[in-house]
Design an enzyme around this catalytic site. Structure first.
Site, PDB file in Angstrom:
ATOM      1  N   ASN A   9      94.350 -15.147   0.984  1.00 43.31           N
ATOM      2  CA  ASN A   9      94.008 -16.286   0.022  1.00 43.31           C
ATOM      3  C   ASN A   9      93.595 -15.296  -1.066  1.00 43.31           C
ATOM      4  O   ASN A   9      92.594 -14.643  -1.306  1.00 43.31           O
ATOM      5  CB  ASN A   9      93.148 -16.914   0.220  1.00 43.31           C
ATOM      6  N   LYS A  11      93.258 -16.231  -4.253  1.00 42.25           N
ATOM      7  CA  LYS A  11      92.757 -16.783  -5.170  1.00 42.25           C
ATOM      8  C   LYS A  11      93.063 -16.796  -6.688  1.00 42.25           C
ATOM      9  O   LYS A  11      94.383 -16.513  -6.869  1.00 42.25           O
ATOM     10  CB  LYS A  11      91.059 -16.439  -5.182  1.00 42.25           C
ATOM     11  N   HIS A  95      89.623 -25.523   0.478  1.00 45.19           N
ATOM     12  CA  HIS A  95      88.569 -24.491   0.326  1.00 45.19           C
ATOM     13  C   HIS A  95      87.376 -24.618  -0.407  1.00 45.19           C
ATOM     14  O   HIS A  95      87.384 -25.555  -1.225  1.00 45.19           O
ATOM     15  CB  HIS A  95      89.571 -23.413  -0.580  1.00 45.19           C
ATOM     16  N   GLU A  97      85.641 -23.275  -2.568  1.00 42.69           N
ATOM     17  CA  GLU A  97      85.748 -23.309  -3.998  1.00 42.69           C
ATOM     18  C   GLU A  97      86.248 -24.437  -4.700  1.00 42.69           C
ATOM     19  O   GLU A  97      85.916 -24.940  -5.956  1.00 42.69           O
ATOM     20  CB  GLU A  97      86.284 -21.732  -4.491  1.00 42.69           C
ATOM     21  N   GLU A 167      85.246 -21.341   7.516  1.00 42.31           N
ATOM     22  CA  GLU A 167      84.663 -20.273   6.538  1.00 42.31           C
ATOM     23  C   GLU A 167      83.354 -20.688   5.872  1.00 42.31           C
ATOM     24  O   GLU A 167      83.136 -21.575   5.164  1.00 42.31           O
ATOM     25  CB  GLU A 167      85.732 -20.465   5.405  1.00 42.31           C
ATOM     26  N   GLY A 173      83.005 -14.013   0.126  1.00 44.34           N
ATOM     27  CA  GLY A 173      82.900 -13.136  -1.031  1.00 44.34           C
ATOM     28  C   GLY A 173      81.573 -12.462  -0.913  1.00 44.34           C
ATOM     29  O   GLY A 173      81.147 -11.958  -2.170  1.00 44.34           O
ATOM     30  N   SER A 212      84.454 -12.896   4.286  1.00 46.51           N
ATOM     31  CA  SER A 212      84.198 -11.229   4.096  1.00 46.51           C
ATOM     32  C   SER A 212      84.734 -10.691   5.631  1.00 46.51           C
ATOM     33  O   SER A 212      84.257  -9.750   6.015  1.00 46.51           O
ATOM     34  CB  SER A 212      82.882 -11.176   4.064  1.00 46.51           C
TER      35      SER A 212
END
Ligand code: PEP
Length: 253
Positions: A9, A11, A95, A97, A167, A173, A212
């Site tokens: 991904n 991003k 996701h 985000e 996730e 991250g 991560s």
């Protein structure tokens, strides 16, 4: 036996030059990883480039999001029909985000999942809890609610043609990976929840770990019985790291 998946991904990252370098490298690696589904999900502006570079290889590609609508006055959105026309196999939906920065509710994510599926894409449903929810012991409740919204709209059978990515938000991250034991317990809980609707669907669906995940942590994570590969953010922007993660999936294929 579920075929492992390693999916990048990217991003909001990439240039024409880095996309070219990454896709060329990953196409070669994917050709050598016949028992693993290898894919990259790219910013929409690069998808045509990825298609040109990866066509003919074993590398698949997808989008990082997908609109509910197929066409019309929806400025800035990307339709599943357009994504399909550019050869996408996958569309990430939900996701954290997108849920966080764009206020996407479980219902909106379910509608995006349906839109992707109805138009021939494989939705990759991202689920996972915040740090506060983790600390409060609510991990599985959050994951179940996120999945249930999709089951309510699309039915359990829709997961025959979809992927789930667990996730934990606190691991995305941050450099903090869930331990293999924590991740396995959650994946097992997710599969058990799906089993209450259909044992067959639960057994077949691929559940990826994301957060991560890197070259060091992937081998042990991927050796867990309910972890079927990874959704990889930062490490999918580095040839050596993503290649090592694919190698870890090959060892468990
Ligand atoms: C992600 O956001 O999908 C992800 C897994 O990111 P990272 O690997 O960088 O934590």
């Amino acid at each position: 036996m579920r075929t492992p998946v390693v999916m990048g991904n990217w991003k909001l990252n990439g240039t024409k030059s880095t996309v070219t370098e990454l896709v060329k490298a990953f196409s070669t690696v994917a050709n050598d990883a016949k028992n693993v589904d290898v894919a990259v999900c790219a910013p929409a502006v690069f998808i045509g480039m990825v298609e040109s570079l990866a066509t003919g290889s074993n590398l698949k590609w997808g989008s990082e999001d997908c609109d509910v609508h197929t066409q019309g006055a929806f400025t800035g959105e990307n339709s599943p029909v357009m994504l399909k026309e550019f050869g996408c196999t996958y569309a990430i939906v939900g996701h954290s985000e997108r849920r966080g920065y764009h206020n996407e509710t479980n219902e909106v994510v379910a509608a995006k999942f349906k839109s992707a599926l109805d138009n021939g894409l494989v939705p990759v449903l991202c689920i996972g809890e915040s740090e506060a929810e983790y600390d409060a012991g609510k991990t599985l409740d959050v994951c179940k609610a996120e999945i249930k919204a999709v089951i309510d709209l699309c039915g359990i059978e829709s997961f025959n043609n979809a992927i789930i990515a667990y996730e934990p938000i606190w691991a995305i991250g941050t450099g903090k990976t869930a331990t293999p034991e924590i991740a396995q317990n959650v994946h097992k809980g997710i599969r058990e929840f799906l089993k209450t609707f259909s044992a067959e669907v639960a057994d077949g669906v691929r559940i990826l770990y994301g957060g991560s995940c890197n070259a060091k942590t992937a081998p042990e994570l991927f050796s867990q019985p309910d972890i079927d590969g990874g959704l990889i953010g930062g490490a999918s922007l580095k040839v050596a790291d993503f290649t090592a993660i694919i190698e870890a999936a090959k060892a468990n294929a």
